[in-house]
Design an enzyme around this catalytic site. Structure first.
Site, short mmCIF file in Angstrom:
data_model
loop_
_atom_site.label_atom_id
_atom_site.label_comp_id
_atom_site.label_asym_id
_atom_site.label_seq_id
_atom_site.Cartn_x
_atom_site.Cartn_y
_atom_site.Cartn_z
N ARG A 80 0.87 -1.18 0.00
CA ARG A 80 0.00 0.00 0.00
C ARG A 80 0.91 1.23 0.00
O ARG A 80 1.72 1.40 0.91
CB ARG A 80 -0.92 -0.02 1.21
N ASN A 136 -7.13 8.26 2.45
CA ASN A 136 -6.81 7.62 3.73
C ASN A 136 -7.59 8.25 4.88
O ASN A 136 -7.64 9.48 5.01
CB ASN A 136 -5.31 7.76 4.01
N GLU A 137 -8.22 7.41 5.71
CA GLU A 137 -8.88 7.85 6.96
C GLU A 137 -9.57 9.21 6.76
O GLU A 137 -9.22 10.20 7.41
CB GLU A 137 -7.87 7.89 8.10
N HIS A 183 -9.32 0.20 9.61
CA HIS A 183 -7.99 0.24 10.22
C HIS A 183 -8.13 -0.18 11.67
O HIS A 183 -8.95 0.37 12.41
CB HIS A 183 -7.40 1.65 10.11
N TYR A 220 -6.61 -0.52 15.20
CA TYR A 220 -5.62 -0.15 16.22
C TYR A 220 -6.26 -0.34 17.60
O TYR A 220 -6.84 -1.39 17.88
CB TYR A 220 -5.10 1.26 15.97
N GLU A 223 -5.19 -1.29 7.43
CA GLU A 223 -4.05 -0.97 8.29
C GLU A 223 -4.27 -1.67 9.62
O GLU A 223 -5.40 -1.82 10.09
CB GLU A 223 -3.95 0.54 8.58
N TRP A 250 0.81 -1.72 8.94
CA TRP A 250 1.47 -0.41 8.93
C TRP A 250 2.70 -0.51 9.83
O TRP A 250 2.58 -0.90 10.98
CB TRP A 250 0.52 0.66 9.45
#
Length: 518
Positions: free
Chosen positions: A60, A136-137, A203, A205, A232, A261
């Site tokens: 990516r 992105n985001e 993503h 996290y 991610e 990531w």
């Protein structure tokens, strides 16, 4: 000129089929890859080959249209060339939109589409191996309800501009969708694509720090019959400790893609998310070891896209490698080399598996992208009979090489020992993060494991950890190495970290750390 969107059945190249991504020939493709921050490190073009050498099938690529130094159409064309040359599916993402509505300077999704329009010449005819991650985001935690209309509008504009590619859209809430805006509106967004060729990206996290949260989110998309990738994730983050083991295991079990990531170059306190140090492929960090070489990792589960084998299925195995020879034998390791194999099936030689001859079940000792490997984690005073098999990009395996035998040396003695030191990365009134705790082999020979102990101040409790297994007895904490970072060479180091809570107003943190090697 009026451009009429193509009908759904006319999607070319990579495309959505139910919950899956498939290639033009209908072969299922599951992303296994890493993000590379190209826009900030444009000279690090060797990263594409280095990521590929560790068995990734996807990279990516971070791009910018003006929030940072813009990546021009010619630069994007070079990136595309590197993707094809290194037989990688490339997800190109515009990073300008990160945290829109909450972070100053962030771009809108509409501005991101304008960027893609400006570099379209570099992307013509690349639908077989390029995915466009529009932004992105694209929303922080403010006004996330606007995500749905902004995303459908961006998809419509991309199709109106003539883009035939598989499109990827990120969730709001900094990609983590903790308010479930993407989850609950995914069907409407998917239907807005005239080609029905959009994949959703979450993503993972700190929001995804338990197995229950991870499986519930993945279940929602599976039940809806909609395509999802984990675009991610990491082993740690400033907002909490994601459960990377469950993320990777569930992705493998469900046939979902994941992209970690990131390769290298992180800053701002999240340097621990680097997979390699200073872009050096020989300098895998503990996170790099985990994602590339650990359970359900890239090395075990990645399959190269059949497009790079000429669009067909490769069923021809590589030739059998030569007999391995051993050198530099220690109590816990050895270096093996052998004559290289060749591959004529079209998918290309991907690397080698090294096995121990052990009766009916021969364990895998390691994998290498080249005709050499340094084995670690072996038992002292033990005889090993080993052989090698080559593998290609379609995961065909060659025959077994002839075996070679070596015996590790006696372990223990005065050569083993370790030290540990902790760094307080951040703290607030009710807690703190210690990252890294650096464990250094202070002896003259390799160690195969370590145990670090330290004392928490009164009233403090551990709330999360990564890179080690922590147990507590009163205020005494014992940290034992994870499965992937126990082997530490003489003079080398590894790390772990943890988060703790403390009474409000208390400013104390743990002091000294002791380390014992095994």
């Amino acid at each position: 000129m009026l451009i009429v969107p193509a009908p759904a059945h006319a999607a070319v190249g990579l495309r959505v089929s139910g919950t899956r991504i498939v290639e033009a020939n209908g072969n299922a493709f599951v992303m296994r890859g890493a993000s590379h921050a190209h826009t900030w490190f444009t000279s690090q073009t060797s990263s594409f080959a280095n990521i590929k050498a560790l068995r990734a099938n996807t990279v990516r690529v971070v791009l910018s249209g003006g929030r940072w130094t813009p990546n021009s159409a010619s630069d994007v064309a070079n990136v595309v060339s590197l993707c094809r040359q290194n037989r990688l599916i490339c997800v190109l993402e515009n990073h300008d939109t990160t945290g829109y509505g909450e972070q100053s300077g962030a771009y809108t999704l509409d501005q991101a589409v304008t960027y893609w329009s400006g570099v379209r010449s570099a992307l013509t005819g690349t639908e077989d191996f390029i995915v466009i991650n529009i932004g992105n985001e694209p929303y922080g935690n403010n006004n996330v309800s606007a995500w749905t209309s902004a995303t459908t509008s961006a998809i419509s504009r991309m199709r109106g501009l003539g883009f035939q590619h598989l499109l990827m859209v990120d969730a709001p809430n900094w990609g983590q969708d903790w308010q479930f805006t993407m989850r609950d509106n995914a069907q409407a967004v998917f239907n807005s694509d005239a080609q029905r060729n959009t994949v959703f990206s979450v993503h993972m996290y700190g929001v995804f720090d338990t197995a229950a949260e991870i499986t519930a989110y993945l279940n929602a998309f599976q039940t809806a019959g909609l395509p999802l990738v984990i675009g991610e994730f990491g082993h740690n983050h400033s907002d909490g400790n994601p459960d990377e083991d469950t993320i990777m295991a569930q992705a493998q079990q469900r046939g979902l893609g994941y992209i970690g990531w990131s390769w290298s170059g992180n800053g701002g306190g999240v340097e621990y998310l680097d997979m390699v140090t200073n872009f050096n492929p020989a300098g895998l960090t503990s996170w790099g070891q985990r994602i590339f070489n650990g359970a359900n990792g890239i090395g075990q589960t990645s399959r190269e896209a059949t497009f790079f084998g000429g669009g067909g299925t490769d069923t021809t195995a590589p030739t059998t490698p030569g007999t391995p020879s051993s050198a530099n034998v220690t109590s816990t390791g050895a270096t093996l080399t052998w004559s290289a194999s060749t591959d004529s099936g079209g998918s290309g030689l991907a690397g080698y598996n090294v096995y121990r001859e052990q009766g009916s079940t021969d364990p895998l000792l390691g994998q290498s992208a080249t005709n050499s490997i340094t084995l670690t984690g072996l038992s002292p005073s033990t005889q090993y009979q080993v052989y090698v098999r080559a593998r290609d990009g379609a995961n065909n395996l060659s025959g077994n090489s002839a075996t070679t035998t070596f015996t590790t040396t006696t372990g223990g003695g005065p050569g083993g020992g370790c030290t540990a030191a902790g760094t307080v990365q951040g703290q607030w009134s009710g807690g703190y993060v210690v990252q890294p705790v650096t464990v250094t082999n202070s002896g003259s020979s390799a160690i195969t494991g370590w145990t670090v102990t330290f004392t928490l101040p009164a009233g403090h409790t551990i709330t999360g950890s990564w890179g080690a297994t922590l147990t507590t007895s009163g205020q005494t904490v014992t940290a034992r190495n994870a499965g992937y970072n126990g082997n530490v060479g003489a003079g080398a180091s590894t790390t772990f970290g943890y988060q703790a809570a403390r009474p409000g107003g208390d400013t104390a943190t743990p002091g000294s750390y002791t380390c014992a090697a095994s």
